[in-house]
Design an enzyme around this catalytic site. Structure first.
Site, mmCIF file in Angstrom:
data_model
loop_
_atom_site.group_PDB
_atom_site.id
_atom_site.type_symbol
_atom_site.label_atom_id
_atom_site.label_comp_id
_atom_site.label_asym_id
_atom_site.label_seq_id
_atom_site.Cartn_x
_atom_site.Cartn_y
_atom_site.Cartn_z
ATOM 1 N N SER A 142 0.864 -1.187 0.000
ATOM 2 C CA SER A 142 0.000 0.000 0.000
ATOM 3 C C SER A 142 0.894 1.228 0.000
ATOM 4 O O SER A 142 2.056 1.160 0.439
ATOM 5 C CB SER A 142 -0.852 0.011 1.271
ATOM 6 O OG SER A 142 -1.502 1.254 1.438
ATOM 7 N N TYR A 155 -1.966 -0.732 10.441
ATOM 8 C CA TYR A 155 -2.026 -1.009 9.003
ATOM 9 C C TYR A 155 -0.710 -0.588 8.323
ATOM 10 O O TYR A 155 -0.131 -1.370 7.563
ATOM 11 C CB TYR A 155 -3.205 -0.253 8.397
ATOM 12 C CG TYR A 155 -3.453 -0.533 6.930
ATOM 13 C CD1 TYR A 155 -3.970 -1.756 6.500
ATOM 14 C CD2 TYR A 155 -3.187 0.430 5.965
ATOM 15 C CE1 TYR A 155 -4.201 -2.006 5.153
ATOM 16 C CE2 TYR A 155 -3.417 0.191 4.618
ATOM 17 C CZ TYR A 155 -3.930 -1.026 4.220
ATOM 18 O OH TYR A 155 -4.166 -1.266 2.883
ATOM 19 N N LYS A 159 1.977 -2.938 6.274
ATOM 20 C CA LYS A 159 2.267 -2.745 4.849
ATOM 21 C C LYS A 159 3.745 -2.430 4.614
ATOM 22 O O LYS A 159 4.301 -2.778 3.576
ATOM 23 C CB LYS A 159 1.355 -1.658 4.284
ATOM 24 C CG LYS A 159 -0.110 -2.086 4.235
ATOM 25 C CD LYS A 159 -0.299 -3.325 3.363
ATOM 26 C CE LYS A 159 -1.747 -3.729 3.216
ATOM 27 N NZ LYS A 159 -1.922 -4.884 2.303
HETATM 28 N N1 LIG Z 1 -8.776 -0.230 -1.177
HETATM 29 C C1 LIG Z 1 -7.721 0.540 -0.977
HETATM 30 O O1 LIG Z 1 -7.809 1.789 -0.971
HETATM 31 C C2 LIG Z 1 -6.376 -0.084 -0.771
HETATM 32 C C3 LIG Z 1 -5.249 0.764 -0.733
HETATM 33 C C4 LIG Z 1 -3.996 0.189 -0.523
HETATM 34 C C5 LIG Z 1 -3.861 -1.178 -0.383
HETATM 35 N N2 LIG Z 1 -4.974 -1.975 -0.428
HETATM 36 C C6 LIG Z 1 -4.766 -3.423 -0.271
HETATM 37 O O2 LIG Z 1 -5.379 -4.105 -1.339
HETATM 38 C C7 LIG Z 1 -5.626 -5.474 -0.936
HETATM 39 C C8 LIG Z 1 -7.014 -5.873 -1.359
HETATM 40 O O3 LIG Z 1 -7.969 -5.151 -0.578
HETATM 41 P P1 LIG Z 1 -9.259 -4.461 -1.204
HETATM 42 O O4 LIG Z 1 -9.062 -3.002 -1.095
HETATM 43 O O5 LIG Z 1 -9.577 -5.066 -2.517
HETATM 44 O O6 LIG Z 1 -10.329 -4.847 -0.075
HETATM 45 P P2 LIG Z 1 -11.566 -5.886 -0.103
HETATM 46 O O7 LIG Z 1 -12.045 -5.953 1.292
HETATM 47 O O8 LIG Z 1 -12.531 -5.475 -1.155
HETATM 48 O O9 LIG Z 1 -10.873 -7.249 -0.525
HETATM 49 C C9 LIG Z 1 -10.026 -7.943 0.384
HETATM 50 C C10 LIG Z 1 -10.341 -9.432 0.287
HETATM 51 O O10 LIG Z 1 -9.451 -10.122 1.183
HETATM 52 C C11 LIG Z 1 -10.214 -11.167 1.802
HETATM 53 N N3 LIG Z 1 -9.592 -11.592 3.068
HETATM 54 C C12 LIG Z 1 -9.593 -10.961 4.280
HETATM 55 N N4 LIG Z 1 -8.962 -11.699 5.190
HETATM 56 C C13 LIG Z 1 -8.530 -12.826 4.549
HETATM 57 C C14 LIG Z 1 -7.799 -13.979 4.951
HETATM 58 N N5 LIG Z 1 -7.383 -14.131 6.228
HETATM 59 N N6 LIG Z 1 -7.528 -14.921 4.030
HETATM 60 C C15 LIG Z 1 -7.958 -14.786 2.748
HETATM 61 N N7 LIG Z 1 -8.670 -13.742 2.319
HETATM 62 C C16 LIG Z 1 -8.935 -12.757 3.204
HETATM 63 C C17 LIG Z 1 -11.590 -10.542 2.026
HETATM 64 O O11 LIG Z 1 -12.590 -11.525 2.228
HETATM 65 C C18 LIG Z 1 -11.770 -9.761 0.727
HETATM 66 O O12 LIG Z 1 -12.429 -10.530 -0.253
HETATM 67 C C19 LIG Z 1 -5.385 -5.518 0.575
HETATM 68 O O13 LIG Z 1 -4.123 -6.066 0.835
HETATM 69 C C20 LIG Z 1 -5.409 -4.043 0.964
HETATM 70 O O14 LIG Z 1 -4.678 -3.796 2.134
HETATM 71 C C21 LIG Z 1 -6.212 -1.453 -0.628
#
Ligand SMILES: NC(=O)c1ccc[n+]([C@@H]2O[C@H](COP(=O)([O-])OP(=O)(O)OC[C@H]3O[C@@H](n4cnc5c(N)ncnc54)[C@H](O)[C@@H]3O)[C@@H](O)[C@H]2O)c1
Length: 281
Positions: A142, A155, A159
């Site tokens: 992230s 968080y 990251k």
């Molecule tokens: N959305 C943002 O703004 C953003 C920004 C930076 C980084 N991220 C990163 O992107 C990645 C994806 O997140 P997203 O934004 O798509 O969120 P999201 O919640 O839409 O998707 C995350 C998925 O991870 C799954 N998950 C959670 N715990 C789990 C586990 N123990 N084992 C397997 N699956 C698990 C959830 O069920 C979900 O389907 C994450 O690592 C998040 O930290 C997101």
């Protein structure tokens, strides 16, 4: 990797958001796709959106459990013979001051956001090295890994660890198995369900009796929910990842104010000046 057709991709956190967008993109390119997620119903629904079941496999997996990730790797190699791309993407969020977040908060984010990636590396990379084919690992960190975001410390910490692990993996594979590339995806604000990550919080990290539900944590989680809701679409991340794999590019970063914010932090380290709050609207 230039030719994706008939190759095999594994994506964790594939039931939602960025993970689903990556799985869908790989599927559209003619790949076989293994979708892993902890949330069974959402995973089944997401997998059914990819129409050809002979090219899609859904495996309920908790990435924090090394045995479950080993079983995921075993299932993928057994079903499709090999694996070319692994996206260690599953992740969760909690907000709050670092002294208010509970031990369960810390454990949960370390287990999913850091150990989840480590488990993916440990279960897949030896098999991919043994297979001897061209491949790529994509770890989702992230911009929180390289900016200072107060009240998101757990968080950010997780990251930063994901980024560091990915950087070392990149150099290790460059030396030991150069046919395997590595990228770290550092998203900005993306319109996903991350702000409701608590929906997948297992009982072993129960919030019961902890101090996390403070005004500070609620305020931060509300701010993140608003930021994420105004974010860009996850399909942009899928395109960024695809291009990164094609170019064998390690850092997959936004080209906007977030990158400038990361540069400010670099300068502060260089100058030994104190950290700035670098949240970008
Ligand atoms: N959305 C943002 O703004 C953003 C920004 C930076 C980084 N991220 C990163 O992107 C990645 C994806 O997140 P997203 O934004 O798509 O969120 P999201 O919640 O839409 O998707 C995350 C998925 O991870 C799954 N998950 C959670 N715990 C789990 C586990 N123990 N084992 C397997 N699956 C698990 C959830 O069920 C979900 O389907 C994450 O690592 C998040 O930290 C997101």
């Amino acid at each position: 990797m230039i030719d994706f057709e008939n190759k095999v991709a594994v994506v964790t956190g594939a039931a939602s958001g960025i993970g689903f967008a990556m799985a869908e993109k790989f599927y559209q390119l003619g790949m076989h796709v293994v979708m892993a997620d902890i949330e069974q119903d959402a995973l089944t629904a997401a997998a059914s959106r990819l129409e050809d079941p002979s090219r899609v496999m859904a495996v309920v997996t908790d990435v924090s459990d090394p045995d479950a990730v080993d079983a995921l790797a075993e299932a993928a190699f057994t079903a499709f013979g090999t694996v070319h791309i692994v996206c260690n993407n599953a992740g969760v969020f909690v907000g709050g001051a670092s002294w208010e977040c509970s031990d369960a908060d810390y454990r949960w984010l370390i287990d999913v956001n850091v150990r989840g990636i480590a488990n993916g590396i440990r279960s897949f990379v030896p098999k991919m090295i043994a297979a001897g084919e061209e491949g790529h690992i994509v770890n989702t960190a992230s911009m929180a890994a390289m900016t200072t975001m107060p009240f998101s410390s757990v968080y950010c910490m997780s990251k930063a660890a994901a980024l560091s692990l990915s950087e070392c993996l990149f150099k290790e594979l460059e030396i030991v198995a150069p046919q395997l590339g590595v990228s770290v995806l550092c998203p900005e604000l993306i319109n996903t369900s991350l702000a409701s990550a608590q929906r997948n919080r297992p009982d072993q990290y129960s919030k019961q009796g902890d101090l996390t539900d403070t005004d500070m944590s609620k305020m931060t989680e509300q701010a993140i929910a608003e930021g994420v809701a105004s974010g860009i679409e996850p399909t942009v991340m899928a395109e960024r990842v695809l291009q990164g794999i094609k170019d064998r590019k390690f850092y997959l970063l936004p080209q906007d104010g977030w990158k400038d914010a990361a540069m400010i932090r670099q300068e502060e380290i260089q100058q030994e000046s104190n950290p700035t709050f670098t949240y970008v609207e």
